[in-house]
Design an enzyme around this catalytic site. Structure first.
Site, short mmCIF file in Angstrom:
data_model
loop_
_atom_site.label_atom_id
_atom_site.label_comp_id
_atom_site.label_asym_id
_atom_site.label_seq_id
_atom_site.Cartn_x
_atom_site.Cartn_y
_atom_site.Cartn_z
N ARG A 118 0.84 -1.19 0.00
CA ARG A 118 0.00 0.00 0.00
C ARG A 118 0.87 1.24 0.00
NH1 ARG A 118 -5.34 1.22 3.35
NH2 ARG A 118 -5.84 -0.58 2.12
N GLU B 8 0.69 -0.66 9.42
CA GLU B 8 1.25 0.67 9.18
C GLU B 8 0.25 1.78 9.50
OE1 GLU B 8 3.71 3.22 5.79
OE2 GLU B 8 3.53 1.05 5.64
N ARG B 9 -1.04 1.54 9.30
CA ARG B 9 -2.03 2.58 9.63
C ARG B 9 -2.03 2.85 11.13
NH1 ARG B 9 -6.99 1.72 9.36
NH2 ARG B 9 -7.71 3.81 8.86
#
Length: 300
Positions: free
Chosen positions: A56, A96-97
């Protein structure tokens, strides 16, 4: 109270294992590795770097702020996963978010599962974890599937087993990568659905793909309209004379009105002959589906 104290002491003990440079854990065979790897440890955000294999590349800012607000209120409920690189140095595998949102509100530490993995395993874990997300667009999923095939050397059958999807589903996603890049961008931006994309794949001429893409946007064509347009342009409908629809008996027409009024949906009936047929009840969302289901089951 005693239970909470014990949990805090355990956390300090795990953190101490990471702060001892003379006994740094570098592999699963090292002493005390079993006490660290696979456990949840509070890691300093500054000791974690993002994963270069992260498929992403864009993160919705509004969504990140909402997640950051939730973390500020409730904390990080689901730990991130990292792999150990060096002494007090880690790399994100997944989450990661959560990592970005925690940095956004100024947190100093974050709960993390620690794994020891090589680059290939890290890539595979990141890709498979990413594919399981619910908010990916079809092109992101397609690219992740393709990377698993190319970089991990998986067959479609092996990939099917890894991600828990039918092989035909994976094949349909991979075919989307044959679309013109502009069409792919339209899908990533939410202007087209996967259904639109699958219809456009049947147009081999890239320029014609773009022409139809523009028509879809200008006329807000549905997937069914797009499929019909593609068939017409390919000449598939020319040899198939349209079947004249049979008139519904009066009792069925009355039934359509009654069903539609009761269910609050535009019900349709298809009659095949010999008393057989289909009752079609459309719904606009999961909430609408549950509403209709309760009405059919006689629930209030």
């Amino acid at each position: 109270m005693a239970k909470a104290t014990k949990k805090q002491a355990l956390g300090r003990g795990l953190s101490a294992l990471l702060k001892d440079p003379d006994h740094d854990i570098k592999s699963a065979e090292d002493k005390n590795a079993d006490k660290l790897v696979g456990h949840i440890v509070e890691l300093e955000l500054t000791s974690i770097e993002v994963n270069p294999f992260q498929p992403r590349t864009s993160f919705n800012e509004e969504s990140l702020r909402e997640l950051a607000s939730s973390i500020k209120e409730l904390g990080v409920i689901q730990p991130i996963t990292v792999r150990k690189l060096d002494f007090n140095k880690f790399q994100l595998v997944s989450g990661e978010r959560r990592f970005r949102a925690s940095k956004l509100i100024g947190l100093e530490t974050i709960p993390a599962y620690i794994r020891i993995a090589n680059d290939q395993e890290s890539l595979e874990m990141a890709l498979v974890e990413n594919i399981q997300r619910q908010d990916l667009d079809p092109i992101e999923i397609s690219l992740s599937y393709q990377r698993l095939i190319d970089e991990i050397n998986l067959t479609q059958e092996q990939l099917s087993e890894r991600v828990g999807k039918n092989r035909s589903t994976i094949a349909n996603y991979l075919r989307l990568l044959k679309l013109d890049p502009i069409v792919q961008t339209g899908m990533r931006d939410g202007f087209l659905s996967m259904g639109h994309g699958r219809a456009l794949i049947n147009i081999e001429d890239p320029q014609m793909q773009l022409d139809i893409y523009e028509r879809i946007l200008e006329r807000s064509l549905s997937v069914r309209d797009t499929e019909k347009l593609v068939r017409e342009l390919n000449g598939d409908d020319a040899a198939k004379p349209a079947k004249k629809a049979k008139a519904l008996p009066t009792e069925f027409k009355k039934g359509i009105r009654e069903f539609s009024d009761y269910l609050g949906a535009k019900v349709d009936i298809k009659v095949a002959g010999k008393g057989k047929g289909k009752l079609i009840i459309p719904f606009n969302s999961e909430e609408d589906y549950n509403r209709i289901k309760k009405l059919i089951q006689g629930e209030s």
